[in-house]
Each structure stands twice: as C-alpha cells, then as structure tokens.
Scaffold this motif. Structure first.
Motif, short mmCIF file in Angstrom:
data_model
loop_
_atom_site.label_atom_id
_atom_site.label_comp_id
_atom_site.label_asym_id
_atom_site.label_seq_id
_atom_site.Cartn_x
_atom_site.Cartn_y
_atom_site.Cartn_z
N ALA A 178 1.50 5.01 -5.75
CA ALA A 178 1.19 3.65 -6.18
C ALA A 178 1.63 3.42 -7.64
O ALA A 178 2.02 2.31 -7.99
N VAL A 179 1.55 4.47 -8.45
CA VAL A 179 2.02 4.35 -9.85
C VAL A 179 3.52 4.05 -9.85
O VAL A 179 3.99 3.17 -10.58
N GLY B 105 -5.93 1.24 -7.07
CA GLY B 105 -5.93 2.46 -6.27
C GLY B 105 -4.57 2.69 -5.65
O GLY B 105 -3.57 2.81 -6.34
N GLN B 106 -4.52 2.72 -4.32
CA GLN B 106 -3.27 2.92 -3.60
C GLN B 106 -2.49 1.62 -3.40
O GLN B 106 -1.40 1.64 -2.84
N TYR B 107 -3.04 0.50 -3.84
CA TYR B 107 -2.41 -0.80 -3.63
C TYR B 107 -1.77 -1.32 -4.91
O TYR B 107 -2.28 -1.12 -6.00
N ARG C 241 -2.07 -2.50 -10.30
CA ARG C 241 -2.39 -1.48 -9.29
C ARG C 241 -3.89 -1.44 -9.08
O ARG C 241 -4.67 -1.50 -10.01
N SER D 128 -0.27 7.33 -1.54
CA SER D 128 -1.22 7.97 -2.46
C SER D 128 -1.28 7.17 -3.75
O SER D 128 -0.45 6.29 -3.99
N GLU D 129 -2.26 7.49 -4.58
CA GLU D 129 -2.36 6.81 -5.88
C GLU D 129 -1.16 7.18 -6.75
O GLU D 129 -0.68 6.35 -7.52
N LYS D 130 -0.67 8.41 -6.63
CA LYS D 130 0.52 8.82 -7.38
C LYS D 130 1.72 7.95 -6.99
O LYS D 130 2.47 7.47 -7.84
N ARG E 126 0.84 -1.19 0.00
CA ARG E 126 0.00 0.00 0.00
C ARG E 126 0.88 1.24 0.00
O ARG E 126 1.78 1.38 0.82
N THR F 267 -11.12 -2.84 -3.99
CA THR F 267 -11.87 -1.82 -4.71
C THR F 267 -13.30 -1.71 -4.20
O THR F 267 -14.19 -1.34 -4.93
#
Length: 132
Positions: A64-65, A106-108, A104, A60-62, A57, A131
């Motif tokens: 996570a990318v 989301g944040q995971y 990916r 943030s989603e950023k 985890r 999700t």
C-alpha cells in the motif's frame, strides 16, 4: 463490498453522474502498479468535469505504501499534463486539479480529484469505512 456500494452514492460530489474505469483502463492509467489486487476508480461522465475518485486495495500495508506513491505520481502527471489545457478550456476545473490528493488507510489507498470540500468528504468517509 460496503465500499464499492457507497463509492458513487456517498462520494459523488453534487450528485455528478459517474462511470467506472475497467480493469484494462486501470492497467493503462497505473502501468507501473502491480501491487493492487482490487480497485474502483470512478470519473465524471461530463466531458468538462475532471472529478475522479479511486479506492485501491493492496495485498499488504507494505504494498500500500508503494501504491500510494503510484497514486501520487498519477495525480502529479495529471497536474502537469492537464494544467495548460484546463486554463484555456475549463479554468473552473483548475481548483479540482490543485486540490487533488491521495492518502493511505492501512492496505487501502484512496485518491480524489475534486473540489477541496469534496476531497475532504471523500477522505473522512474513507477513514470511517476503512479503519473500522
């Protein structure tokens, strides 16, 4: 919590015995990744089985990318480093290496090194849990 409690029971292909990497081992395996704040990576305790499943985890989603790229690079490095060894030592494990994938949610970030059917099950379960 739900994810960590189901990781081994739900994601374990063929009821394989698994162990968990420690935080120190994860830092060694993902030396360039400082974007995850929680990670669970399990691996088969059978010395000839390369099955590995990880869930990390990010803040943030950023992040996570970036973490997804780290996971993909980890898989790519394993594929490059272990292919020749597996061809001579345990050729049946090559299909797991070839099926390895990271996604990916989301944040995971979830990755699986397993038979294709098991990889698909991991991602289906991860999608259900992550999700909601």
């Amino acid at each position: 919590k739900e994810l960590s409690s189901t990781l081994e029971s739900e994601f374990s292909p063929d009821k394989t015995e698994f162990s968990r990497y420690t935080d120190e081992e994860l830092k060694f395996l993902f030396p360039d990744s400082d974007v995850y704040n929680e990670a669970i990576v399990i691996y088969s305790t059978d010395s000839v089985d390369i099955t590995e499943i990880g869930v990390m985890r990010a803040e943030s989603e950023k992040d996570a990318v970036a973490l997804l790229e780290d996971a993909k690079n980890y898989i790519k490095d394993l594929q490059e480093q272990k292919r020749e060894f597996l061809q001579s030592y345990s050729p049946k494990e090559l299909s797991k290496l070839n099926s390895a994938e990271a996604k990916r949610f989301g944040q995971y970030v979830v990755f699986a090194i397993a038979e294709q059917g098991d990889v698909d099950k991991v991602f289906k379960k991860a999608e259900m849990l992550l999700t909601k």
